[in-house]
Design an enzyme around this catalytic site. Structure first.
Site, PDB file in Angstrom:
ATOM      1  N   GLU A 449      54.064  32.909  31.800  1.00 36.29           N
ATOM      2  CA  GLU A 449      55.863  33.492  32.193  1.00 36.29           C
ATOM      3  C   GLU A 449      54.795  34.316  33.990  1.00 36.29           C
ATOM      4  O   GLU A 449      55.553  35.545  33.528  1.00 36.29           O
ATOM      5  CB  GLU A 449      56.586  34.226  31.711  1.00 36.29           C
ATOM      6  CG  GLU A 449      56.086  35.442  31.017  1.00 36.29           C
ATOM      7  CD  GLU A 449      57.437  35.757  30.227  1.00 36.29           C
ATOM      8  OE1 GLU A 449      57.643  35.816  29.954  1.00 36.29           O
ATOM      9  OE2 GLU A 449      56.067  36.400  28.701  1.00 36.29           O
ATOM     10  N   GLU A 458      55.696  35.752  42.732  1.00 31.26           N
ATOM     11  CA  GLU A 458      54.909  36.507  41.697  1.00 31.26           C
ATOM     12  C   GLU A 458      53.838  36.273  41.986  1.00 31.26           C
ATOM     13  O   GLU A 458      52.625  36.347  41.155  1.00 31.26           O
ATOM     14  CB  GLU A 458      55.960  36.942  40.172  1.00 31.26           C
ATOM     15  CG  GLU A 458      56.637  37.537  40.793  1.00 31.26           C
ATOM     16  CD  GLU A 458      57.418  38.219  39.773  1.00 31.26           C
ATOM     17  OE1 GLU A 458      56.493  37.684  38.440  1.00 31.26           O
ATOM     18  OE2 GLU A 458      58.520  38.288  39.486  1.00 31.26           O
TER      19      GLU A 458
END
Length: 649
Positions: A449, A458
């Site tokens: 995730e 990210e």
């Protein structure tokens, strides 16, 4: 008296005001209207017949200005909480008559100075006149430079009209009234204390034209009594379009203000079933002549659904700029983990995807002989480990789990969780960066995730490209792909918040934000897509995309303050996860949108192209974005490299 109680709503939209006539008995005016159910009054501060040029001063001292009583007639809290000043409607600061223009300038400054002295929260400015408002805006801008915290509400009609007049003093020309606001706003340098009070008349523009206002600083909606229709019982009501429009105001903290005289003959002693107060007299005070209009507005407010739990959770984040998390460079705190772990919708979607992958990986005939090797990379405090084991139990498949986590603090929690749940024989905890770990065996399924608000921000592509070396050639990655999206938005508050830093670097920063007071001007378009596993991945994930947007023809002109970014991810097969508005996963709060601001807002006209160029740049130790416009004008390249985002490669 608030319009009603709505679970989770503590905004200003609960309070309704009324425009009053000039009266030098201000205590009576306030008492009559507050006892009649209104929360505040919009009251003239000065005798509307006063003109400085016609005032003679026979003595040596200054003459006393004809204000509505002194500051002592009301308490400071009454002035600041229950009174909005109404600037004289007759003023015209762009008049060709020099004497009239000078009178207008002087009266405007006198009344604003008096309102500031009274510590009023806001003043209502009359609408611009004619096709230009340059001098009006210049004078207001001069006032704003030295004004205290008081807001100035510029009155703007919400429709094109040739002959409509308000208070018998203003004639609106057949122009897009948004153009007035935009000219005014530009000349006032997007000042944060300048807001809008929209006049809601009997007809409404198109939905797209209305929608652009929700990205502007609208503080009040002035509803005229002649806008109301008459229902079968003889009481005021609004058209279906108006009824559908009003909740949008309530949801955007816009206060309703009733204007005009009663045009409905309400029988004495009767009451409308929608009214929350049915008595015609209270403590000997006659029922307010506009009470039936107030009751109807209250009815519209009270019939709204309570705010869902998710929205109540997000209230404090609305339009609040945050720097994106950088979990690859920084170790997340326990409170951050806890917030994300409460998002049960996200982990249920992961569990669904893992269940489907297990069923595809292991047939019913292989259940007793095959053990699936699943690796959770970036395991955090264990929510994906739990979802994986629940999927194995649900499908009846055997599983061996590796939980790989680089944050030593989260690893402590992982060990505690495994011991508490009795997973010692099922879960192996690895305290390591996934890019540096040498796995003892290959994985059937790789779960992560690492997605950010923009999908790849990210460093999910870099991390998973590095981790896929310990995934079997026919292994499954969850997520299997993700795509970023952007769309142009009007976001006055966000722009002013960035501008308040008074430097360039904040305009070259991408922010995570729960978008609320924004206008989405065109459908979102795809930017970058990443697929996993990707065994042909190059060392660099640098990307470039040119996008072209067009504002719908019925919108009219609009201002673009920046671009909102989203993502949509395919976890596995038909299991999706994302925040792109048209396909967003319901009731999920782990991700807010990302906002890419423009140094200089751009005005775009209907049908005109808006071209943006977007880059995802990769250095030896970091990833950053760059963006610029080439139509309707060429902007400088905004370079977020200056903030060294997403360091840690």
């Amino acid at each position: 008296m608030p319009l009603g109680q709505r679970v989770g709503d503590k905004s200003d939209s609960r309070y309704c005001g009324v425009i009053t006539e000039f009266d030098d008995d201000m205590p009576h005016v306030l008492a009559f209207n507050v006892s009649g159910g209104f929360d505040f009054i919009v009251a003239p501060l000065m005798d509307p017949t006063y003109r400085p040029s016609s005032k003679t001063n026979g003595g040596c001292g200054a003459s006393v200005l004809p204000f509505a009583g002194s500051d002592l007639v009301l308490s400071p809290s009454q002035w600041s909480c229950h009174v909005v000043g109404k600037i004289s409607s007759w003023i015209d600061l762009d008049s060709e008559d020099e004497g009239f223009r000078m009178d207008s300038e002087m009266v405007l400054k006198q009344q604003i100075a008096w309102a500031s002295h009274l510590s009023l929260q806001a003043c209502l400015l009359p609408p611009p006149r004619g096709t230009s408002c340059s001098n009006y805006a210049k004078c207001v801008n001069e006032i704003l430079q030295s004004l205290n915290n008081m807001q100035l509400w510029l009155r703007i009609p919400l429709q094109k009209s040739e002959d409509d007049a308000m208070d018998g003093t203003s004639d609106y020309l057949s122009v897009d009234s948004w153009e007035w606001w935009n000219e005014f706003r530009l000349l006032c340098e997007h000042h944060s204390q300048l807001s809008v009070a929209l006049d809601i008349l009997s007809s409404l523009p198109s939905g797209n034209s209305l929608g652009r206002w929700f990205g502007e600083p609208v503080r009040a909606a002035i509803v005229h009594t002649n806008t109301f229709l008459t229902n079968a019982r003889g009481y005021p009501c609004l058209s279906k379009r108006h009824q559908n429009f009003m909740p949008l105001f309530f949801n955007h903290s816009v206060q309703v203000v009733i204007s005009g005289k009663s045009v409905h003959d309400i029988p004495v002693g009767s009451s409308e079933p929608t009214a929350s107060h049915t008595d015609n007299h209270v403590d000997g005070i006659p029922r307010h002549p506009l009470r039936s209009y107030l009751d109807y507005v209250g009815y519209l407010y009270q019939r709204m659904e309570p705010l869902p739990e998710q929205e109540r959770f997000e209230l404090g984040y609305r339009d609040f700029l945050q720097s994106p998390l950088q979990p690859l460079m920084d170790n997340l705190e326990a409170q951050t983990y806890e917030t994300f772990e409460k998002d049960t919708v996200k982990y249920l979607q992961y569990q669904r995807a893992i269940s489907k992958a297990l069923l595809d990986r292991v047939t019913d005939e292989q259940v007793s002989t095959c053990t699936v090797v699943l690796m959770v990379v970036g395991a955090g405090r264990g929510p994906l480990v739990r979802a994986s084991l629940q999927a194995a139990e649900e499908t009846g498949r055997k599983m061996k789990v590796y939980a790989v986590e680089k944050n030593p603090n989260a690893v402590v929690t992982l060990h505690s969780l495994v011991k508490l749940e009795g997973w010692e024989n099922l879960v192996t905890i690895v305290s390591s960066d996934m890019r540096c770990w040498d796995a003892p065996e290959k994985a059937d399924i790789l779960v992560s995730e690492l997605l950010g608000s923009f999908g790849d921000n990210e460093l999910s592509p870099e991390c998973l490209d590095g981790a896929q070396r310990f995934l079997k050639q026919d292994g499954i990655s969850i997520p299997s792909s993700y795509t970023s999206f952007i769309q142009p938005v009007t976001a006055s508050k966000l722009y002013n918040d960035v501008k308040s830093h008074k430097d360039l670097v904040h305009f070259e920063t991408a922010y995570v934000v729960k978008l609320h007071n924004v206008a989405r001007l065109a459908p979102s378009q795809t930017v970058f897509t990443f697929n996993h596993p990707n065994y042909s991945a190059k060392k660099s994930n640098q990307r470039y995309k040119k996008l072209r947007f067009e504002i719908p023809s019925d919108t009219g002109s609009a201002i673009v303050h920046g671009f909102a970014g989203y993502f949509d991810a395919t976890l596995y097969k038909d299991v999706h996860l994302g925040i792109e508005p048209s396909t967003a996963t319901p009731n999920m709060f782990s991700w807010f949108a990302i906002f890419f601001p423009l140094r200089t807002p751009v005005c775009v006209h209907s049908g005109s192209p808006l071209e943006i160029h977007f880059w995802r740049c990769c250095g030896s130790t970091k990833v950053w974005y760059e963006w610029c416009l080439t139509s309707p004008y060429t902007s400088p390249i905004h370079n977020s490299n200056g903030r060294s985002y997403w360091v840690g490669l």
